[in-house]
Design a protein around this motif. Structure first.
Motif, PDB file in Angstrom:
ATOM      1  N   SER A   1       0.828  -1.209   0.000  1.00 16.86           N
ATOM      2  CA  SER A   1       0.000   0.000   0.000  1.00 16.86           C
ATOM      3  C   SER A   1       0.861   1.257   0.000  1.00 16.86           C
ATOM      4  O   SER A   1       0.338   2.369  -0.027  1.00 16.86           O
ATOM      5  CB  SER A   1      -0.902   0.014   1.235  1.00 16.86           C
ATOM      6  OG  SER A   1      -0.106   0.024   2.421  1.00 16.86           O
ATOM      7  N   VAL A   2       2.171   1.076   0.019  1.00 13.70           N
ATOM      8  CA  VAL A   2       3.089   2.207   0.168  1.00 13.70           C
ATOM      9  C   VAL A   2       3.860   2.459  -1.125  1.00 13.70           C
ATOM     10  O   VAL A   2       3.967   1.581  -1.980  1.00 13.70           O
ATOM     11  CB  VAL A   2       4.084   1.956   1.319  1.00 13.70           C
ATOM     12  CG1 VAL A   2       3.351   1.868   2.662  1.00 13.70           C
ATOM     13  CG2 VAL A   2       4.892   0.682   1.092  1.00 13.70           C
ATOM     14  N   GLY A   3       4.401   3.671  -1.246  1.00  9.98           N
ATOM     15  CA  GLY A   3       5.258   4.024  -2.360  1.00  9.98           C
ATOM     16  C   GLY A   3       4.562   3.915  -3.706  1.00  9.98           C
ATOM     17  O   GLY A   3       3.336   4.054  -3.810  1.00  9.98           O
TER      18      GLY A   3
ATOM     19  N   THR B   1       4.556 -11.151   0.843  1.00  9.13           N
ATOM     20  CA  THR B   1       5.055 -12.181   1.760  1.00  9.13           C
ATOM     21  C   THR B   1       4.410 -12.014   3.133  1.00  9.13           C
ATOM     22  O   THR B   1       3.921 -10.934   3.482  1.00  9.13           O
ATOM     23  CB  THR B   1       6.576 -12.104   1.931  1.00  9.13           C
ATOM     24  OG1 THR B   1       6.909 -10.846   2.525  1.00  9.13           O
ATOM     25  CG2 THR B   1       7.304 -12.290   0.620  1.00  9.13           C
ATOM     26  N   GLU B   2       4.453 -13.098   3.907  1.00 11.13           N
ATOM     27  CA  GLU B   2       3.963 -13.040   5.286  1.00 11.13           C
ATOM     28  C   GLU B   2       4.698 -11.956   6.070  1.00 11.13           C
ATOM     29  O   GLU B   2       4.085 -11.226   6.856  1.00 11.13           O
ATOM     30  CB  GLU B   2       4.152 -14.395   5.962  1.00 11.13           C
ATOM     31  CG  GLU B   2       3.295 -15.494   5.377  1.00 11.13           C
ATOM     32  CD  GLU B   2       3.644 -16.881   5.880  1.00 11.13           C
ATOM     33  OE1 GLU B   2       4.633 -17.041   6.627  1.00 11.13           O
ATOM     34  OE2 GLU B   2       2.918 -17.831   5.506  1.00 11.13           O
ATOM     35  N   GLN B   3       6.011 -11.851   5.866  1.00 13.20           N
ATOM     36  CA  GLN B   3       6.817 -10.862   6.583  1.00 13.20           C
ATOM     37  C   GLN B   3       6.333  -9.447   6.301  1.00 13.20           C
ATOM     38  O   GLN B   3       6.147  -8.650   7.227  1.00 13.20           O
ATOM     39  CB  GLN B   3       8.286 -10.993   6.192  1.00 13.20           C
ATOM     40  CG  GLN B   3       9.166  -9.929   6.828  1.00 13.20           C
ATOM     41  CD  GLN B   3      10.521  -9.791   6.138  1.00 13.20           C
ATOM     42  OE1 GLN B   3      10.700 -10.209   5.001  1.00 13.20           O
ATOM     43  NE2 GLN B   3      11.462  -9.192   6.832  1.00 13.20           N
ATOM     44  N   LEU B   4       6.137  -9.120   5.027  1.00 12.95           N
ATOM     45  CA  LEU B   4       5.692  -7.769   4.685  1.00 12.95           C
ATOM     46  C   LEU B   4       4.257  -7.535   5.141  1.00 12.95           C
ATOM     47  O   LEU B   4       3.912  -6.434   5.567  1.00 12.95           O
ATOM     48  CB  LEU B   4       5.834  -7.531   3.183  1.00 12.95           C
ATOM     49  CG  LEU B   4       7.267  -7.515   2.670  1.00 12.95           C
ATOM     50  CD1 LEU B   4       7.292  -7.392   1.150  1.00 12.95           C
ATOM     51  CD2 LEU B   4       8.071  -6.390   3.316  1.00 12.95           C
ATOM     52  N   ARG B   5       3.445  -8.554   5.092  1.00 15.81           N
ATOM     53  CA  ARG B   5       2.063  -8.429   5.574  1.00 15.81           C
ATOM     54  C   ARG B   5       2.066  -8.131   7.070  1.00 15.81           C
ATOM     55  O   ARG B   5       1.292  -7.285   7.542  1.00 15.81           O
ATOM     56  CB  ARG B   5       1.297  -9.732   5.288  1.00 15.81           C
ATOM     57  CG  ARG B   5      -0.128  -9.673   5.700  1.00 15.81           C
ATOM     58  CD  ARG B   5      -0.950  -9.002   4.613  1.00 15.81           C
ATOM     59  NE  ARG B   5      -2.349  -9.114   4.967  1.00 15.81           N
ATOM     60  CZ  ARG B   5      -3.169  -8.074   5.041  1.00 15.81           C
ATOM     61  NH1 ARG B   5      -2.753  -6.870   4.733  1.00 15.81           N
ATOM     62  NH2 ARG B   5      -4.413  -8.249   5.376  1.00 15.81           N
TER      63      ARG B   5
ATOM     64  N   LEU C   1       4.264  -6.546   8.683  1.00  9.03           N
ATOM     65  CA  LEU C   1       4.718  -5.160   8.878  1.00  9.03           C
ATOM     66  C   LEU C   1       3.629  -4.151   8.529  1.00  9.03           C
ATOM     67  O   LEU C   1       3.847  -2.943   8.608  1.00  9.03           O
ATOM     68  CB  LEU C   1       5.970  -4.889   8.031  1.00  9.03           C
ATOM     69  CG  LEU C   1       7.222  -5.651   8.450  1.00  9.03           C
ATOM     70  CD1 LEU C   1       8.334  -5.439   7.425  1.00  9.03           C
ATOM     71  CD2 LEU C   1       7.678  -5.209   9.830  1.00  9.03           C
ATOM     72  N   GLU C   2       2.465  -4.642   8.141  1.00  7.63           N
ATOM     73  CA  GLU C   2       1.293  -3.831   7.837  1.00  7.63           C
ATOM     74  C   GLU C   2       1.493  -2.908   6.651  1.00  7.63           C
ATOM     75  O   GLU C   2       0.978  -1.793   6.622  1.00  7.63           O
ATOM     76  CB  GLU C   2       0.829  -3.051   9.080  1.00  7.63           C
ATOM     77  CG  GLU C   2       0.433  -3.964  10.222  1.00  7.63           C
ATOM     78  CD  GLU C   2      -0.062  -3.228  11.456  1.00  7.63           C
ATOM     79  OE1 GLU C   2      -0.044  -1.996  11.477  1.00  7.63           O
ATOM     80  OE2 GLU C   2      -0.475  -3.931  12.381  1.00  7.63           O
ATOM     81  N   VAL C   3       2.230  -3.391   5.636  1.00 12.49           N
ATOM     82  CA  VAL C   3       2.377  -2.601   4.420  1.00 12.49           C
ATOM     83  C   VAL C   3       1.534  -3.180   3.278  1.00 12.49           C
ATOM     84  O   VAL C   3       1.594  -2.695   2.156  1.00 12.49           O
ATOM     85  CB  VAL C   3       3.856  -2.449   3.980  1.00 12.49           C
ATOM     86  CG1 VAL C   3       4.651  -1.672   5.010  1.00 12.49           C
ATOM     87  CG2 VAL C   3       4.489  -3.797   3.694  1.00 12.49           C
TER      88      VAL C   3
END
Length: 189
Positions: A42-44, A65-69, A71-73
Motif C-alpha cells: 500500500s506504500v510508495g 510475503t507473510e513478513q511484509l504483511r 509489517l502492515e504494508v
C-alpha cells in the motif's frame, strides 16, 4: 485481457514524476481491460499504481510475503491479496500470473524482480515482454549497462533486446501486451 505484472518501488522516490507515471500506468492498465498484478503493498509507487488501477475500475491482484504483511504494508482493498511464505515464492507466483511485465522506478527489489524475469526469458523458462518505463531517463543508465554487456560479449544481442524501453504508460502497456520475442538459446550459436 492480459495480466500485467508491475515491479516498482515501495518508496515513492524523490521526483513527483515517479508518482505521476505510476498513476498513469495503473489507469492505463485498467482502461485497457487488463489485470494488474503487483507486489501487494500500500506504500510508495506500489500503492500509487494499485490505487490508480482500482480507481479506473480495474482488477488488482497483490502478491505479498507473510513478513511484509506482518509489517502492515499490505494493501487491504485489492480485488485479491495472495500471501506467500518467502520472496522466492512471491516472485514465482507473480511470474505464473504474468503475461507481460512493466518496470517502474524502484530499488534493489525492483531490479531483482526485473532481472529474474529477464533471465528466465533468456533461459526459456518463461516467455513474456519486459518493459522498463523510463521516467525522466531513470532507466537509461541501466539500459546502457545492458547494451555494454552485450557489446562486451556477455549477452547475445537478442537477449539484451529482451529489456525493452517505453517513455509513456500507453507505450509500456502496448509493449507488455504484444507477443514475446522468439526464444534464442543462450548456449547455442
Amino acid at each position: 485481457m492480459a495480466n500485467l505484472v508491475v515491479f516498482c518501488g515501495s518508496s515513492a522516490g524523490s521526483s513527483p514524476s515517479f508518482r505521476v507515471a505510476a498513476d498513469a500506468l495503473g489507469t492505463e492498465i485498467a482502461a485497457g481491460g487488463h489485470r494488474l498484478v503487483y507486489g501487494g503493498g500500500s506504500v510508495g509507487l506500489m500503492g500509487v499504481v494499485a490505487d490508480a488501477a482500482m480507481a479506473a475500475g480495474g482488477e488488482v491482484v497483490g502478491v505479498i510475503t507473510e513478513q511484509l504483511r506482518a509489517l502492515e504494508v499490505g494493501h487491504d482493498t485489492l480485488s485479491e491479496l495472495v500471501v506467500e511464505s518467502t520472496m522466492h515464492e512471491r516472485k514465482a507466483r507473480m511470474a505464473t500470473l504474468a503475461d507481460g511485465v512493466v518496470v517502474l522506478p524502484g530499488g534493489f527489489g525492483t531490479y531483482d524482480e526485473a532481472f529474474e524475469i529477464l533471465t528466465w526469458n533468456q533461459l526459456g523458462i518463461v516467455s513474456m515482454p519486459v518493459v522498463f518505463l523510463d521516467v525522466d531517463g531513470f532507466y537509461e543508465p541501466l539500459l546502457e549497462f545492458v547494451r555494454n554487456a552485450s557489446a562486451a560479449g556477455f549477452l547475445k544481442p537478442d537477449h539484451a533486446a529482451l529489456a525493452c524501453r517505453a517513455s509513456t504508460a500507453a507505450e509500456a502497456v502496448a509493449i507488455a501486451t504484444r507477443p514475446a520475442a522468439a526464444f534464442t538459446p543462450k548456449w547455442v550459436g
